[in-house]
Each structure stands twice: as C-alpha cells, then as structure tokens.
Design a protein around this motif. Structure first.
Motif, mmCIF file in Angstrom:
data_model
loop_
_atom_site.group_PDB
_atom_site.id
_atom_site.type_symbol
_atom_site.label_atom_id
_atom_site.label_comp_id
_atom_site.label_asym_id
_atom_site.label_seq_id
_atom_site.Cartn_x
_atom_site.Cartn_y
_atom_site.Cartn_z
ATOM 1 N N ASN A 40 21.909 61.870 20.489
ATOM 2 C CA ASN A 40 22.659 61.524 21.699
ATOM 3 C C ASN A 40 22.571 60.030 21.998
ATOM 4 N N GLU A 41 21.543 59.644 22.730
ATOM 5 C CA GLU A 41 21.438 58.221 23.111
ATOM 6 C C GLU A 41 21.358 57.307 21.887
ATOM 7 N N ASN A 42 20.597 57.757 20.899
ATOM 8 C CA ASN A 42 20.363 56.879 19.741
ATOM 9 C C ASN A 42 21.184 57.270 18.524
ATOM 10 N N ILE A 43 22.355 57.856 18.791
ATOM 11 C CA ILE A 43 23.119 58.364 17.648
ATOM 12 C C ILE A 43 23.513 57.263 16.676
ATOM 13 N N TYR A 44 23.723 56.047 17.213
ATOM 14 C CA TYR A 44 24.152 54.969 16.306
ATOM 15 C C TYR A 44 22.973 54.339 15.574
ATOM 16 N N THR A 45 21.823 54.286 16.241
ATOM 17 C CA THR A 45 20.674 53.696 15.554
ATOM 18 C C THR A 45 19.922 54.704 14.700
ATOM 19 N N GLU A 46 19.926 55.984 15.132
ATOM 20 C CA GLU A 46 19.129 56.981 14.397
ATOM 21 C C GLU A 46 20.004 58.042 13.737
ATOM 22 N N GLY A 47 20.695 58.827 14.554
ATOM 23 C CA GLY A 47 21.714 59.702 14.007
ATOM 24 C C GLY A 47 21.256 61.047 13.470
ATOM 25 N N PHE A 48 22.227 61.804 12.931
ATOM 26 C CA PHE A 48 21.997 63.190 12.504
ATOM 27 C C PHE A 48 21.057 63.283 11.313
ATOM 28 N N GLY A 49 21.118 62.337 10.437
ATOM 29 C CA GLY A 49 20.276 62.385 9.236
ATOM 30 C C GLY A 49 18.810 62.430 9.621
ATOM 31 N N LEU A 50 18.435 61.502 10.500
ATOM 32 C CA LEU A 50 17.040 61.421 10.928
ATOM 33 C C LEU A 50 16.641 62.682 11.715
ATOM 34 N N ALA A 51 17.577 63.120 12.594
ATOM 35 C CA ALA A 51 17.296 64.320 13.391
ATOM 36 C C ALA A 51 17.082 65.526 12.486
ATOM 37 N N SER A 52 17.911 65.621 11.438
ATOM 38 C CA SER A 52 17.750 66.742 10.510
ATOM 39 C C SER A 52 16.396 66.670 9.818
ATOM 40 N N ALA A 53 16.007 65.467 9.408
ATOM 41 C CA ALA A 53 14.698 65.296 8.772
ATOM 42 C C ALA A 53 13.592 65.755 9.700
ATOM 43 N N LEU A 54 13.694 65.372 10.981
ATOM 44 C CA LEU A 54 12.690 65.790 11.966
ATOM 45 C C LEU A 54 12.699 67.310 12.121
ATOM 46 N N GLY A 55 13.926 67.869 12.157
ATOM 47 C CA GLY A 55 14.047 69.325 12.275
ATOM 48 C C GLY A 55 13.351 70.037 11.131
ATOM 49 N N ILE A 56 13.543 69.513 9.926
ATOM 50 C CA ILE A 56 12.917 70.122 8.753
ATOM 51 C C ILE A 56 11.396 70.024 8.860
ATOM 52 N N VAL A 57 10.919 68.836 9.239
ATOM 53 C CA VAL A 57 9.465 68.653 9.387
ATOM 54 C C VAL A 57 8.900 69.626 10.416
ATOM 55 N N LEU A 58 9.585 69.705 11.559
ATOM 56 C CA LEU A 58 9.131 70.607 12.625
ATOM 57 C C LEU A 58 9.122 72.057 12.131
ATOM 58 N N GLY A 59 10.197 72.404 11.423
ATOM 59 C CA GLY A 59 10.288 73.764 10.881
ATOM 60 C C GLY A 59 9.130 74.084 9.962
ATOM 61 N N ILE A 60 8.822 73.129 9.066
ATOM 62 C CA ILE A 60 7.720 73.350 8.121
ATOM 63 C C ILE A 60 6.401 73.508 8.855
ATOM 64 N N VAL A 61 6.184 72.652 9.869
ATOM 65 C CA VAL A 61 4.938 72.741 10.648
ATOM 66 C C VAL A 61 4.822 74.118 11.310
ATOM 67 N N VAL A 62 5.935 74.569 11.915
ATOM 68 C CA VAL A 62 5.901 75.872 12.598
ATOM 69 C C VAL A 62 5.588 76.983 11.596
ATOM 70 N N ILE A 63 6.202 76.892 10.415
ATOM 71 C CA ILE A 63 5.939 77.924 9.398
ATOM 72 C C ILE A 63 4.463 77.899 9.005
ATOM 73 N N ILE A 64 3.929 76.685 8.783
ATOM 74 C CA ILE A 64 2.510 76.566 8.390
ATOM 75 C C ILE A 64 1.617 77.166 9.473
ATOM 76 N N VAL A 65 1.908 76.811 10.725
ATOM 77 C CA VAL A 65 1.076 77.314 11.834
ATOM 78 C C VAL A 65 1.161 78.843 11.900
ATOM 79 N N SER A 66 2.382 79.377 11.786
ATOM 80 C CA SER A 66 2.549 80.840 11.868
ATOM 81 C C SER A 66 1.779 81.537 10.755
ATOM 82 N N VAL A 67 1.927 81.023 9.557
ATOM 83 C CA VAL A 67 1.247 81.655 8.423
ATOM 84 C C VAL A 67 -0.263 81.567 8.611
#
Lengths: 317, 452
Positions: free
Chosen positions: A277-304
C-alpha cells in the motif's frame, strides 16, 4: 456359480461385490461433489500460493503482472535488511506472549465457572466473557481505544482524578504492547467456552478416584483433569499461535498512524500490508510475497514443532 | 482393618429427595457386607457417604472409633472401586496403581546429629485432637438424646488428648514413599491379581475384567481399613462376572479387611456377603445373613427380591377352625387346610378370617410331581422355560381365567423336571409344600412371623 467357486470366488464375495457396485448416477453425483471443492482449492489456494512463490522472486509494483521483472533472491535478501523487519519480528514475538497468557487464564476461568457457583453469577460471567467474541475484535479494540485514550480515556481520567500522572497507554512504546495484550485477552472468550465444555466432559469418577487416592484439588487438576483435556488445549494452542502470527488489526486500531509509537504497532502482517500500500513503489508485491512465504514457513515450523512436542503430553485415551 | 458404624445416617439432596433414611448398622471388622436393592434404593449413596464423596445430611459415621463426618476421603483410610473402574486413561497400569502411593506422604522419624530419634510434644496432633473434640462436642449439642457412641468417642478423645499433651512423641517429618518401596508394593499387588504382564500397558488396551483387576490393585496397594466396591462387576459380561465374583471373595479372605460391596444383583449379594443389607427407596428393609434373608424374609419386598425365580405371592385369608387353619385364596378358587402346628410361628391375630394376608411360596416348594406334597391345586399352564437342568413352569392358579401376558395376582412359577412338555392352556395339578410358606400383612407387607 460352480465355475466361479472353482475360480476361487466364494459365493459371499461374489454377492458382496455386486452389492458394492454403485449406479452411474451416483458416480456422477460423487464426482461433482468432489470436483467443486477441488476446483475451489485450485483456484483459491493452489494457484495463489504458486503465484506468491513466483512473485516473491520478481520485482512487481502494480497489479499489472506484465510489469514484473525477475530478480532472483533479491527480495529475500532485501527483506532481512529492512530496518522495520527487526521491529516487526520483535513485536510479533512480543504479541505471541498473548497465547500462553490467554490460554492459562482462560483455562483457569473455565475451571472456576465449572464449579458449583451461583447460577446467575455464572450466566453473567459467561455473558461478559462471550460478548467481546460476538461483537468482534475490531469493535472491542475501538472500545478499549477509548478506555485507554491518553487524554480523556477512562483509565487516564481515573488516574488524574486520583492525582496520579496520566499514562500514554497507546502513545508510548512501553505501554503499547501491554495494552494490546489486555485488549486481546478480552476478545477471546470463546476459548473459555471450549475449555468449559471440555472440562465438563471429564469423567467425574476419575476425580473421585483421585480424591480417594489422596490427591489434593490442585493435584487432581494437574494430574487427572489436564491430561484429559489435553487434546483441546493443543487445538486452541495451535489456532491461537497461527492467529497471533497474523495479527495486526488491534495494533492498527489503537496506533492510529500505522506504525505506532517507535514502530511498536509494526508486526509481520502489517509490514506485508504496508509493502503493498504505502510503500508499493519502493517495496511492492515481490517483497511482500517474499515476506508472506517467510511467514508461512515460520508458521509451518512452529505448528509442526508444537505438534511433535505435544505427542509426549497429549493423551487421546 | 476396622469396624464401621452408621448411626441414623440420612441423605437429603437439595431438591428434597431423601436418598437414604435413618441407616443404622454396625459393621464388624473383616466382614463382607453387601448393600443390595433395585436402582434408586440409596445403596450407592450410602456407600459414597462412607467414602466421603457425598456429604452426610444427618447422623454419625464412625470408621474404627473415629467420627468421620466431614473428614476428607483421603483421611478416612478407605479405598474404593468404581463401576466404570475409573482408571486414569493417560497413565500406564503401573502408574494407575502407584498414583495413590506416589502422592502420599508418610511420617519418617527425625534424627539428631548423633543419629538418635528426637522426642517432643506433638503439637500438631494435639491441635488436631482439640479440633476433633470440639467437633464431637458440637455434635453432642446438636443431638437431643444421649448417644452412647458419641459419649464414648468424646471420652476416648479426651484421654488421647491428655496423653499427647503429657508424653513427648517421636518427631517425624512427612516424606514421600521411596520409589523402591512403591515399586515393591505395586508388583506385589500385581502379583496377587495376576496383572504383572500388563503393567506397562494403558487401560484402553485391556479388557473389562483386567481393568477391574487394576482397579482392585489400586485399592489393595493402599492397604486401607475399609474396601468400598460400587457395583464393580456390573460392566462385565455374565461369565466373567461369575469368575470375578469368586476372585473378589478370595481377595477378601486373603486381605482380611472389611469389605462393603454394592450391587443390584441378588446372586452376587447371596454368594459373597457375610451379611446383606437389603434396601428399597432409601430405607433399609433387612440386615441379615444370606440364609436368614432367604429363609426368614422380614417383608414381602425382601422375600420377592431374594431368590430366582421370584417368590409366588397370593392374596389369602386365614381362618382358624378348631386345631386347623384354613387358607382361603382370594383371587382363585383354592382352599387349603393345615394343622395349626404348621403355622405356630405366625401371629395368631390373623387367624380370624377377615384380615387379608399375602402368602408367599418359592417356586421350589411347588411341584408337579404327583403327591409330593399333600396340598393339591389346579393350575393352567402358560409357558415353560427349559433351562437344561430343570424347567421353570409359568402358570395361573385361576383356571377359569384367560392366560394373561402381564403379571396377575394368580400367576404361579414353579420348578419342574427338565424336559417337561405341556401345551399352553393345559390344566395340571400342582402340589404345594405349605410347611415352607411365608405370610405377610397385606397392607404393611411385614412378615407375620413372631419368632425366628
């Protein structure tokens, strides 16, 4: 028939097989029933997941996919270097404290409410605990925002009436997270109900047997009751942990300006939201997706991890 | 090992239900007492009051010489076996049996530097006795009449208090039982019950009979003064129940402890109990040995409850005619005459021909064998149950009536030799052994027997 018997078919098996045959109509019905959720899974889970993984390796600053540029692992490298990333990790972990605090206190309350107390008191207590769940987290946060407001809030009015200094519950770094934890505590009455029903299902004769064995009330609770409801505890622990990793709404409502005092409202989820949103031009979807993947992996690790550790303690007997 | 005394024990639930009314009993040391009765008769409630799981509304309960009203179950020195076994599902069999020992703390003598035992006045015990004494006195104030047991308990406690005040005791601290000792006890109990091979298993992996043995083991290791068993065999199948019945009896012999056993099964009661308490709707009907219950039932309920098939009951009137008594059946056209000698134990007020009485006769005292007994009556055959060893013949002594499916006041059940074949509706002669009849008042249902 005789031939079949010779061929190793017993009469019974023959008929059993015949019985098990399903009609053509039934087959189509079954296929359709299975295919609808499967299409849903492909369209709304598998495809977005794949796309997210793909986008996380690109540079993308708009919803127009033609504008994306391949950038390899740059997003992941950039992500860990972001100045707010550390804040987000710290705040998310801080917020995770709400899980043990809430579960322990909710279990305690549920146990208390299952004792033979005054019925009206029980009903009122249950209502008070459950209302926040009905009206929803945002509404609860808004109400608390007013209670904790730094100038005219209920608490600060009380404090100044007592001649004490006002506290910036929502405006200082020290008080921000504790305030969030308090709010979160109030909006999770559902677990009390879950625990109450689990506790009520514990066989009374087990407690009586333990009493005769000489166990104290506390001993009975920890040695007999808790193991009996351990599957429920595991379930709520999982759900709450996953939800806590994704929390941002409460912080956003009481922070007002997005990042809060000294970035204390920045969680991983909020960081992701901000990137698109605010930082779409400086950061954007690519970075957000990377963060999403990292967060997803962490959640999976914690759950397991929780699941593996729990095998030792959780009893399904 | 201890006696148990119940003095006017009552239980009234908050909703007004009187579960147990004025239960009075003296249970001696090493007795095997069975509480028996139909469901809802208060037998389990009575047991649970002895266990301390249920508060006593009024009355006094003594275990040994100690008044235990309001005492926690763990301080009563009892063990209990539950109908559903109540094994802790998440623990192994070993831990199930050891649980009570693991959490228990026992006094261990304190030694000084030289290794000698330390003696000092046991203030804790003194305090405890003082508290107990004040409780006893409170009970005394509450009850209007003088209760000798209570008086005795007060005197005993006062003496004990004096003793403890004056004499220094070995100083002890409470310590957990050492692991090795727990292990020894658990293995010993497992050995007795034959479950040594299962100690590492979870209750889920065991059959009903094995689980019940574990429950017994859990009770045994604590070496309680009183064993309480609440319908322990009800969840087992019939065959297993018979063998477990024998095992529990053997266990009682081996442990030489007081057993109190609750059941709704009169066969269990008759085979296991040294004395049986028959209860109905919270009221004790009769407390007696199995053979006395069978031969001298105090009322119609006990007579009907003990023995299978149920005793036959007929409404009659008795009329004295010289040295003979006429027994006139009200609902059937039957009249017997017996010498008064035969009914010499019966209250003679009832021989006036007007008072309704209930005549009870067991099925084994009626025969279809010709002239086995002198008194003959006609009976319409309803159906026969062949049990292999013998038959149970169901009939009706009202030969003019229609064979009814439901119970009728003229229904008759008798034992016939195996292989007896009759058709429904056949009219046969049956012979009554009137030496073995039981007579009850039609209204109060109490026995008319004046002696035993």
């Amino acid at each position: 028939m005789k031939l079949l018997a010779k061929a190793g078919f017993s009469k019974q098996i023959f008929f059993k097989k015949k019985e098990a045959v399903v009609g053509k109509g039934e087959k189509i019905q079954g296929f359709l029933m299975a295919v609808i959720p499967f299409i849903g899974f492909l369209a709304f889970t598998a495809f977005p997941l794949g796309l997210t993984i793909f986008v996380s390796f690109t540079d993308l600053h708009s919803y127009d996919l033609t504008t994306l540029q391949w950038c390899g692992f740059d997003n992941y490298i950039k992500l860990f270097g972001l100045p707010m990333f550390k804040d987000a990790v710290v705040n998310t972990l801080y917020f995770l404290l709400s899980v043990p605090i809430n579960l322990v206190s909710q279990l305690f309350i549920a146990n208390l409410l299952n004792k033979p107390l005054n019925k009206t008191f029980k009903k009122v207590a249950r209502l008070i605990l459950y209302i926040p769940t009905i009206i929803g987290g945002v509404a609860v946060a808004l109400i608390w925002n007013w209670i904790l407001e730094p100038n005219y809030g209920v608490f600060n009015s009380l404090l100044s009436a007592l001649g004490l200094e006002k506290i910036g519950f929502t405006t200082t770094k020290e008080w921000f997270m504790p305030s969030v934890l308090i709010i979160k505590w109030w909006s999770a009455g559902l677990n009390v109900l879950i625990f109450q029903s689990a506790l009520a299902n514990v066989d009374n004769s087990l407690k009586e047997a333990a009493r005769i064995d000489g166990a104290s009330e506390r001993r009975i609770f920890f040695s007999v009751v808790i193991p009996q409801i351990s599957p429920m505890i595991l379930y709520t622990l999982m759900i709450e942990c996953i939800a806590a990793f994704q929390e941002m709404s409460v912080m956003q409502i009481i922070a007002g300006n997005g990042v809060g005092p000294s970035n204390s409202a920045v969680t991983l989820s909020y960081l992701m939201y901000r990137m698109t949103n605010e930082n779409i031009y400086t950061e954007g979807f690519g970075l957000a997706s990377a963060l999403g993947i990292v967060l997803g992996i962490v959640v999976i690790i914690v759950s397991v991890t929780i699941n593996t550790i729990s095998k030792k303690f959780v009893s399904y007997d | 090992m201890a006696s148990v005394r119940l003095k006017d024990i009552c239980k009234v639930y908050p909703n007004g239900l009187e579960a147990v009314k004025n239960f009075n009993m003296e249970i001696e040391d090493k007795e095997f007492i069975v509480f028996v009765g139909p469901s809802g008769c208060g037998k389990s409630t009575a047991l649970r009051m002895i266990a301390g799981l249920e508060a006593i509304t009024s009355g006094e309960l003594y275990i040994g010489d100690k008044l235990v009203n309001g005492v926690e179950p763990k301080d009563r020195d009892i063990a209990m076996v539950f109908q559903n076994y109540a094994l802790y599902p998440h623990m192994t069999i070993y831990n199930n049996i050891a649980f009570g020992l693991k959490i228990r703390k026992v006094p261990v003598p304190v030694l000084d530097e030289q290794g000698n035992e330390v003696y000092e006045t046991d203030y804790k015990k003194v305090k405890e006795l003082e508290r107990y004494l004040s409780k006893l006195k409170k009970y005394k104030e509450k009850s209007n009449e003088i209760i000798p047991e209570l008086e005795q308990a007060i005197i005993n406690t006062e003496n004990e208090l004096e003793y403890y005040k004056a004499t220094p005791q070995k100083k002890t601290v409470l310590k957990r039982i050492p692991k090795a000792e727990i292990d020894r006890k658990v293995r010993e109990a497992a050995e007795i019950l034959g479950i040594t091979d299962y100690l590492k298993k979870k209750p889920k992996e065991m059959s009903g009979g094995q689980r019940q043995r574990v429950a017994l083991g859990r009770a045994i290791v604590r070496q309680p003064k009183v064993f309480l068993l609440d319908e322990p065999l009800s969840n087992l199948d019939a065959k297993l129940r018979t063998s477990m019945r024998a095992e529990i009896s053997k266990l009682h012999n081996k442990l030489q402890t007081t057993f109190i056993y609750v059941t709704h099964d009169q066969v269990e009661a008759m085979t296991m109990g040294t004395r049986i308490v028959v209860m109905k709707l919270g009221v004790v009907q009769q407390i007696d040995t199995p053979s006395n219950l069978y031969n001298y039932p105090a009322n119609k309920f006990v007579a009907g409850f003990i023995g299978t098939p149920q005793m036959n009951f007929f409404n009659c009137k008795l009329l004295k005619n010289g040295a003979e008594i006429m027994i006139n059946f009200i609902d059937a056209d039957i009249s017997f005459t017996v010498p008064q000698k035969t009914l010499s134990h019966i209250n003679s007020d009832y021989f006036d021909g007007t008072k309704s009485v209930i005549l009870g006769i067991r099925s084994e005292h009626i025969s279809i064998e010709k002239n086995k007994y002198p008194h003959k009556a006609k009976c319409q055959v309803s159906f026969i149950e062949d049990l292999g060893i013998d038959c149970q013949l169901y009939g009706d002594i009202n030969v003019n009536g229609v064979d009814s499916i439901t119970e009728s006041p003229t229904r008759l059940v008798l034992k016939a030799p195996a292989g007896t074949k009759f058709n429904t509706g056949d009219i046969k002669e049956v012979y009554f052994d009137l030496k073995n009849i039981h007579l009850f008042d039609a209204e109060t249902e109490h026995t008319l027997r004046v002696d035993k």
